[in-house]
Design a protein around this motif. Structure first.
Motif, PDB file in Angstrom:
ATOM      1  N   LEU A 122       0.827  -1.206   0.000  1.00  0.00           N
ATOM      2  CA  LEU A 122       0.000   0.000   0.000  1.00  0.00           C
ATOM      3  C   LEU A 122       0.863   1.259   0.000  1.00  0.00           C
ATOM      4  CD1 LEU A 122      -2.930  -0.867   2.443  1.00  0.00           C
ATOM      5  CD2 LEU A 122      -3.049  -0.549  -0.014  1.00  0.00           C
ATOM      6  N   MET A 123       1.872   1.283   0.875  1.00  0.00           N
ATOM      7  CA  MET A 123       2.726   2.471   0.938  1.00  0.00           C
ATOM      8  C   MET A 123       3.419   2.732  -0.396  1.00  0.00           C
ATOM      9  SD  MET A 123       4.458   2.487   4.732  1.00  0.00           S
ATOM     10  CE  MET A 123       5.283   0.913   4.522  1.00  0.00           C
ATOM     11  N   THR A 124       3.990   1.681  -0.979  1.00  0.00           N
ATOM     12  CA  THR A 124       4.706   1.849  -2.245  1.00  0.00           C
ATOM     13  C   THR A 124       3.759   2.236  -3.371  1.00  0.00           C
ATOM     14  OG1 THR A 124       6.293   0.160  -1.516  1.00  0.00           O
ATOM     15  CG2 THR A 124       6.279   0.732  -3.842  1.00  0.00           C
ATOM     16  N   GLY A 125       2.593   1.583  -3.417  1.00  0.00           N
ATOM     17  CA  GLY A 125       1.641   1.884  -4.473  1.00  0.00           C
ATOM     18  C   GLY A 125       1.103   3.295  -4.400  1.00  0.00           C
ATOM     19  N   ILE A 126       0.800   3.761  -3.192  1.00  0.00           N
ATOM     20  CA  ILE A 126       0.269   5.123  -3.040  1.00  0.00           C
ATOM     21  C   ILE A 126       1.345   6.154  -3.378  1.00  0.00           C
ATOM     22  CG2 ILE A 126      -0.582   6.776  -1.333  1.00  0.00           C
ATOM     23  CD1 ILE A 126      -2.044   4.429  -0.017  1.00  0.00           C
ATOM     24  N   LEU A 127       2.572   5.919  -2.915  1.00  0.00           N
ATOM     25  CA  LEU A 127       3.652   6.844  -3.264  1.00  0.00           C
ATOM     26  C   LEU A 127       3.905   6.862  -4.771  1.00  0.00           C
ATOM     27  CD1 LEU A 127       6.208   6.154  -0.375  1.00  0.00           C
ATOM     28  CD2 LEU A 127       4.894   8.243  -0.757  1.00  0.00           C
ATOM     29  N   SER A 128       3.804   5.701  -5.417  1.00  0.00           N
ATOM     30  CA  SER A 128       3.987   5.656  -6.869  1.00  0.00           C
ATOM     31  C   SER A 128       2.895   6.436  -7.580  1.00  0.00           C
ATOM     32  CB  SER A 128       3.985   4.196  -7.349  1.00  0.00           C
ATOM     33  OG  SER A 128       5.093   3.489  -6.832  1.00  0.00           O
ATOM     34  N   ALA A 129       1.655   6.350  -7.059  1.00  0.00           N
ATOM     35  CA  ALA A 129       0.555   7.075  -7.688  1.00  0.00           C
ATOM     36  C   ALA A 129       0.713   8.578  -7.501  1.00  0.00           C
ATOM     37  CB  ALA A 129      -0.774   6.606  -7.101  1.00  0.00           C
ATOM     38  N   SER A 397      -2.990  -0.892  -5.574  1.00  0.00           N
ATOM     39  CA  SER A 397      -3.107   0.370  -4.841  1.00  0.00           C
ATOM     40  C   SER A 397      -2.693   1.548  -5.724  1.00  0.00           C
ATOM     41  CB  SER A 397      -2.259   0.327  -3.566  1.00  0.00           C
ATOM     42  OG  SER A 397      -0.899   0.059  -3.864  1.00  0.00           O
ATOM     43  N   ARG A 398      -1.681   1.369  -6.557  1.00  0.00           N
ATOM     44  CA  ARG A 398      -1.265   2.448  -7.462  1.00  0.00           C
ATOM     45  C   ARG A 398      -2.379   2.767  -8.452  1.00  0.00           C
ATOM     46  NH1 ARG A 398       0.538   3.023 -12.597  1.00  0.00           N
ATOM     47  NH2 ARG A 398       2.044   4.706 -13.015  1.00  0.00           N
ATOM     48  N   ALA A 399      -2.930   1.741  -9.092  1.00  0.00           N
ATOM     49  CA  ALA A 399      -3.993   1.972 -10.070  1.00  0.00           C
ATOM     50  C   ALA A 399      -5.230   2.574  -9.404  1.00  0.00           C
ATOM     51  CB  ALA A 399      -4.356   0.659 -10.770  1.00  0.00           C
ATOM     52  N   GLY A 400      -5.576   2.058  -8.208  1.00  0.00           N
ATOM     53  CA  GLY A 400      -6.737   2.596  -7.510  1.00  0.00           C
ATOM     54  C   GLY A 400      -6.547   4.041  -7.099  1.00  0.00           C
ATOM     55  N   ALA A 428      -9.055   9.993  -0.429  1.00  0.00           N
ATOM     56  CA  ALA A 428      -8.671   9.033  -1.470  1.00  0.00           C
ATOM     57  C   ALA A 428      -8.338   7.656  -0.905  1.00  0.00           C
ATOM     58  CB  ALA A 428      -7.478   9.588  -2.252  1.00  0.00           C
ATOM     59  N   PHE A 429      -7.563   7.619   0.173  1.00  0.00           N
ATOM     60  CA  PHE A 429      -7.042   6.350   0.678  1.00  0.00           C
ATOM     61  C   PHE A 429      -8.162   5.396   1.065  1.00  0.00           C
ATOM     62  CE2 PHE A 429      -5.441   3.827   4.342  1.00  0.00           C
ATOM     63  CZ  PHE A 429      -4.553   3.047   3.641  1.00  0.00           C
ATOM     64  N   ARG A 430      -9.217   5.911   1.694  1.00  0.00           N
ATOM     65  CA  ARG A 430     -10.301   5.035   2.137  1.00  0.00           C
ATOM     66  C   ARG A 430     -10.966   4.323   0.968  1.00  0.00           C
ATOM     67  NH1 ARG A 430     -14.941   6.689   6.534  1.00  0.00           N
ATOM     68  NH2 ARG A 430     -16.088   4.728   6.498  1.00  0.00           N
ATOM     69  N   ASN A 431     -11.116   5.020  -0.143  1.00  0.00           N
ATOM     70  CA  ASN A 431     -11.742   4.397  -1.313  1.00  0.00           C
ATOM     71  C   ASN A 431     -10.809   3.419  -2.008  1.00  0.00           C
ATOM     72  OD1 ASN A 431     -14.524   5.828  -1.890  1.00  0.00           O
ATOM     73  ND2 ASN A 431     -13.126   7.402  -1.162  1.00  0.00           N
ATOM     74  N   VAL A 432      -9.512   3.623  -1.880  1.00  0.00           N
ATOM     75  CA  VAL A 432      -8.558   2.669  -2.451  1.00  0.00           C
ATOM     76  C   VAL A 432      -8.636   1.337  -1.727  1.00  0.00           C
ATOM     77  CG1 VAL A 432      -6.092   2.220  -2.765  1.00  0.00           C
ATOM     78  CG2 VAL A 432      -7.016   4.460  -3.300  1.00  0.00           C
ATOM     79  N   LEU A 433      -8.989   1.369  -0.445  1.00  0.00           N
ATOM     80  CA  LEU A 433      -9.022   0.137   0.338  1.00  0.00           C
ATOM     81  C   LEU A 433     -10.130  -0.819  -0.083  1.00  0.00           C
ATOM     82  CD1 LEU A 433      -8.358   1.435   3.979  1.00  0.00           C
ATOM     83  CD2 LEU A 433      -6.790   0.221   2.470  1.00  0.00           C
ATOM     84  N   ILE A 434     -11.148  -0.331  -0.798  1.00  0.00           N
ATOM     85  CA  ILE A 434     -12.278  -1.197  -1.160  1.00  0.00           C
ATOM     86  C   ILE A 434     -11.834  -2.337  -2.082  1.00  0.00           C
ATOM     87  CG2 ILE A 434     -14.535  -1.264  -2.295  1.00  0.00           C
ATOM     88  CD1 ILE A 434     -14.981   1.585  -1.287  1.00  0.00           C
ATOM     89  N   PRO A 435     -11.163  -2.076  -3.210  1.00  0.00           N
ATOM     90  CA  PRO A 435     -10.689  -3.218  -4.016  1.00  0.00           C
ATOM     91  C   PRO A 435      -9.583  -4.011  -3.328  1.00  0.00           C
ATOM     92  CG  PRO A 435      -9.883  -1.148  -4.930  1.00  0.00           C
ATOM     93  CD  PRO A 435     -10.876  -0.787  -3.882  1.00  0.00           C
ATOM     94  N   ILE A 436      -8.789  -3.347  -2.476  1.00  0.00           N
ATOM     95  CA  ILE A 436      -7.729  -4.064  -1.767  1.00  0.00           C
ATOM     96  C   ILE A 436      -8.326  -5.101  -0.828  1.00  0.00           C
ATOM     97  CG2 ILE A 436      -5.822  -3.814  -0.139  1.00  0.00           C
ATOM     98  CD1 ILE A 436      -5.192  -2.802  -2.915  1.00  0.00           C
TER      99      ILE A 436
END
Length: 511
Positions: A122-129, A397-400, A428-436
């Protein structure tokens, strides 16, 4: 909600019964449980064959044997009856005795790898996004794709060869050349400046600070013999605790929130005082005592946030609880590190193990050394399983995050003047967690499947080894015990994922 839960439990039970019927009959049809005895040259071969037929009820049709096995499983649901019967293996050992021993190592590996994969992914994906199309994003895209395509058996073999053997050899003379420390400092500086972003001046400052800190620490650790006598220490632990308090407040509330800063400061001071006051108690610690102390720490953190109060009391309580847990974890890690020299002596200077889930006969009568023994035996298998899942969480997480950051409500939040931290963390983060959440439920099966190969390579007596050793000769009852545990875990995680949707997305309502 109660009706939904009851319906899901009923459907899950029906799925479990149907899947167990298919699994039982497939194993019974595809294997010959008497093949090894028929090929034997023992004089009492016929007696052994008859004994196995009676032991495993092989003279009964497979569907009837499944019904008998299912009846034994049903007895496990009777509380305090102690009548659970999952059958016996060809060696006469009850499956109810084989499963707890096998589950220990597997559950530890899978749980640790799943939690670490979620956190780092999650951390890496969000930072990449957030840093889309930057050098950081491109680098971790390549790394994640490489790990995703890396077979688990190859990852395990590489870890054994390069990490275990290499680190054990390094500990024989733990000295890092200065030029290596400088190169590592440069690499870390490049990574950090890519994460920080901004203009050239900001990137250069971030690179310089990280280069100096990383290189200086490595040179100090090498010169002081830290690798042989590691510890966070009475100087570094307060500094790290205060840094965690500032970082957590900045992430969750913002440094302009004085009451949040006060909460973090009070909890950090309490944690530092606790570190110095319980060292003697930790010498006689037990697992139960550690759990009690962790619960007390979280309660204290919640209490500090509650009494500090303010406009957002819940937020302060959240900051206090998380920070108290992190400082407790830091104290726990420091205590384990203090026991490393003793464990190093017990293992003849080669602590990282390549086989087994523990040193045979090793009983130091010390919780800390026993914990280190389990850690060094399971760290490589856990990393091997981690490589399977890390890439998936990073990419999802990056795509989301990229998709969510383009939504109207995110643009509205920015237009209102909200800080970028609030936009990312709260909106943003809360909505990313749904597909995760869905990915976590499905990823469990992939991890358990990879555990079969990983346990074979590292010779770990876990669920995977039990399944592999039982499936070949057609020992059906241990195979069904493995299936039962895996199926229950998969159904449970999918059920929890469904319940999590309502908590993450207010639009989801269960009637």
């Amino acid at each position: 909600m109660i009706g939904f839960v009851l319906r899901r439990i009923g459907v899950s039970v029906l799925i479990l019964i149907a899947a167990s019927f298919v699994m039982f009959n497939l194993v019974a049809i595809s294997t010959d449980p008497l093949e090894d005895l028929r090929q034997s040259s023992l004089p009492n071969k016929q007696q052994l064959i008859q004994a196995r037929i009676q032991l495993a009820h092989l003279d009964v049709p497979a569907p009837v044997r499944w019904a008998m096995w299912l009846g034994g499983v049903a007895k496990c649901l009777i509380p305090f009856a102690n009548q659970c019967d999952l059958g016996v293996s060809f060696h006469g050992a009850p499956v109810t005795q084989l499963l707890p021993t096998a589950m220990g190592s597997t559950v530890q590996m899978v749980t640790a790898s799943l939690v670490l994969a979620i956190l780092f992914g999650l951390m890496t994906g969000i930072l990449s996004a957030i840093r889309e199309n930057s050098g950081f994003d491109s680098s971790f895209t390549v790394i994640s794709l490489f790990l995703f395509s890396l077979p688990s058996f190859l990852a395990a073999a590489m870890l054994k060869s390069f990490v275990a053997i290499g680190y054990n050899n390094f500990l024989q003379d733990p000295v890092i050349p200065i030029w290596v420390s400088l190169v590592i400092g440069v690499v870390m500086g490049v990574i950090v400046q890519a994460v920080v972003g901004g203009d050239a001046r900001r990137r250069l400052i971030a690179f310089g600070i990280n280069f100096v800190i990383t290189s200086g620490l490595l040179i100090y650790m090498s010169a002081s013999g830290w690798f042989l006598t590691p510890a966070i220490g009475p100087v570094a632990l307060p500094i790290i605790s205060i840094a965690m308090a500032v970082g957590l407040v900045a992430l969750l509330a913002g440094l302009h929130q004085r009451r949040a800063l006060l909460t973090g400061g009070i909890v950090a001071v309490i944690g530092i005082i606790t570190y110095f006051s319980i060292q003697g108690l930790l010498d006689r610690a037990t697992p139960l005592l550690i759990v009690v102390l962790a619960v007390v720490a979280i309660v204290v953190g919640l209490a500090v946030g509650y009494f500090v109060g303010g406009d957002d009391r819940k937020q302060n309580m959240r900051i206090g609880a998380i920070l108290a847990f992190l400082i407790s974890l830091l104290i726990l890690i420091d205590r384990f590190m203090q026991s490393f020299p003793g464990y190093m002596y017990d293992t003849n200077g080669r602590p990282v193990a390549t086989v087994g889930s523990g040193t045979p006969g090793y009983d130091p009568n010390n919780m800390w050394r026993s914990g280190l023994d389990v850690f060094f035996h399971l760290v490589l298998p856990t990393l091997s399983l981690l490589a399977i899942s890390f890439a998936q969480y990073t990419r999802y997480s990056r795509a989301g995050m990229i998709e969510v950051m383009g939504q109207d409500y995110v643009r509205t939040a920015r237009a209102k003047g909200m800080p970028e931290r609030v936009v990312v963390v709260r909106h943003a983060f809360r909505n990313v967690l749904i597909p995760i959440t869905t990915l976590v439920a499905t990823d469990l099966g992939a991890l358990l499947g990879g555990a079969i190969i990983t346990e074979y390579i590292f010779a770990i007596p876990g669920m995977g080894q039990l399944f592999q050793m039982s499936l070949g000769p057609g020992d059906i009852y241990p195979v069904m015990g493995y299936f039962l545990v895996i199926a229950v875990m998969a159904i449970t995680f999918n059920f929890l994922a469904d319940l999590s949707y309502a908590a993450l997305d207010p639009r989801v309502r269960v009637r």
